[in-house]
Motif scaffolding. Structure first.
Motif, short mmCIF file in Angstrom:
data_model
loop_
_atom_site.label_atom_id
_atom_site.label_comp_id
_atom_site.label_asym_id
_atom_site.label_seq_id
_atom_site.Cartn_x
_atom_site.Cartn_y
_atom_site.Cartn_z
N LEU A 72 0.83 -1.20 0.00
CA LEU A 72 0.00 0.00 0.00
C LEU A 72 0.86 1.25 0.00
CD1 LEU A 72 -2.76 1.36 0.15
CD2 LEU A 72 -2.64 1.13 2.65
N ARG A 73 1.94 1.24 0.77
CA ARG A 73 2.86 2.38 0.81
C ARG A 73 3.47 2.64 -0.57
NH1 ARG A 73 7.56 1.89 5.00
NH2 ARG A 73 5.79 1.17 6.17
N LYS A 74 3.86 1.58 -1.26
CA LYS A 74 4.44 1.75 -2.59
C LYS A 74 3.40 2.21 -3.60
CE LYS A 74 8.31 -1.34 -2.01
NZ LYS A 74 9.07 -2.47 -2.54
N PHE A 75 2.19 1.72 -3.49
CA PHE A 75 1.11 2.16 -4.39
C PHE A 75 0.81 3.63 -4.19
CE2 PHE A 75 -3.49 2.77 -5.09
CZ PHE A 75 -3.52 2.54 -6.46
N LEU A 76 0.65 4.06 -2.95
CA LEU A 76 0.38 5.46 -2.66
C LEU A 76 1.56 6.35 -3.08
CD1 LEU A 76 -1.32 5.21 0.84
CD2 LEU A 76 -2.42 5.65 -1.37
N GLY A 77 2.77 5.90 -2.82
CA GLY A 77 3.94 6.66 -3.22
C GLY A 77 4.04 6.83 -4.72
N THR A 78 3.69 5.81 -5.47
CA THR A 78 3.71 5.89 -6.92
C THR A 78 2.69 6.91 -7.42
OG1 THR A 78 4.40 3.58 -7.07
CG2 THR A 78 3.45 4.57 -9.04
N ILE A 79 1.51 6.90 -6.85
CA ILE A 79 0.48 7.87 -7.24
C ILE A 79 0.93 9.29 -6.91
CG2 ILE A 79 -1.87 8.67 -6.73
CD1 ILE A 79 -2.64 5.71 -6.43
N VAL A 125 3.68 10.45 -9.42
CA VAL A 125 3.11 10.79 -10.74
C VAL A 125 2.40 12.14 -10.67
CG1 VAL A 125 1.39 10.11 -12.45
CG2 VAL A 125 2.97 8.41 -11.55
N ALA A 126 1.62 12.35 -9.61
CA ALA A 126 0.93 13.63 -9.45
C ALA A 126 1.94 14.77 -9.27
CB ALA A 126 -0.02 13.57 -8.25
N LEU A 127 3.00 14.53 -8.52
CA LEU A 127 4.04 15.53 -8.32
C LEU A 127 4.66 15.94 -9.65
CD1 LEU A 127 6.22 17.07 -6.50
CD2 LEU A 127 7.55 14.97 -6.76
N VAL A 128 5.01 14.98 -10.47
CA VAL A 128 5.66 15.28 -11.75
C VAL A 128 4.72 16.06 -12.67
CG1 VAL A 128 6.59 14.23 -13.85
CG2 VAL A 128 7.29 13.37 -11.62
N ILE A 129 3.47 15.67 -12.73
CA ILE A 129 2.52 16.36 -13.61
C ILE A 129 2.29 17.79 -13.13
CG2 ILE A 129 0.10 16.42 -14.34
CD1 ILE A 129 0.23 13.32 -14.38
N MET A 138 12.74 12.15 -4.03
CA MET A 138 13.64 11.35 -3.19
C MET A 138 13.03 11.12 -1.81
SD MET A 138 17.43 12.79 -4.22
CE MET A 138 17.86 12.89 -2.51
N VAL A 139 12.38 12.13 -1.27
CA VAL A 139 11.74 11.98 0.04
C VAL A 139 10.61 10.95 -0.04
CG1 VAL A 139 10.39 13.18 1.79
CG2 VAL A 139 12.35 14.31 0.76
N ILE A 140 9.83 11.01 -1.09
CA ILE A 140 8.73 10.06 -1.26
C ILE A 140 9.27 8.65 -1.45
CG2 ILE A 140 6.79 9.42 -2.73
CD1 ILE A 140 6.53 12.47 -3.37
N ILE A 141 10.31 8.49 -2.25
CA ILE A 141 10.89 7.16 -2.48
C ILE A 141 11.50 6.62 -1.19
CG2 ILE A 141 12.75 5.95 -3.68
CD1 ILE A 141 12.13 7.79 -6.09
#
Length: 71
Positions: free
Chosen positions: A5-12, A15-19, A57-60
């Motif tokens: 769940l942590r990896k799923f939320l981090g991925t979302i 992606v939102a951060l980059v956009i 990096m913080v999110i990862i």
């Protein structure tokens, strides 16, 4: 929080951060760099092209953190 769940939320979030970051950086460049020399635009896009890495990096790091004890 489970690791999956942590990896799923981090991925979302990444992606939102980059956009959002790309849209804001482009909007700022459109307003500020219209009459600037090409080298200032180049410096701006080099800086903003690398700056998004810091919050990513913080999110990862959060995504790869140790699993909680409640799992």
């Amino acid at each position: 929080m489970p690791v999956r769940l942590r990896k799923f939320l981090g991925t979302i979030v990444i992606v939102a951060l980059v956009i959002i970051y790309a849209l804001v950086a482009t909007a700022v460049a459109t307003v500020l760099l219209g009459d600037q020399p090409w080298w200032i635009a180049l410096l701006y896009f080099l800086l903003t092209g690398l700056l998004w890495i810091l919050p990513a990096m913080v999110i990862i790091r959060w995504m790869a953190g140790p699993p909680s004890n409640s799992d």
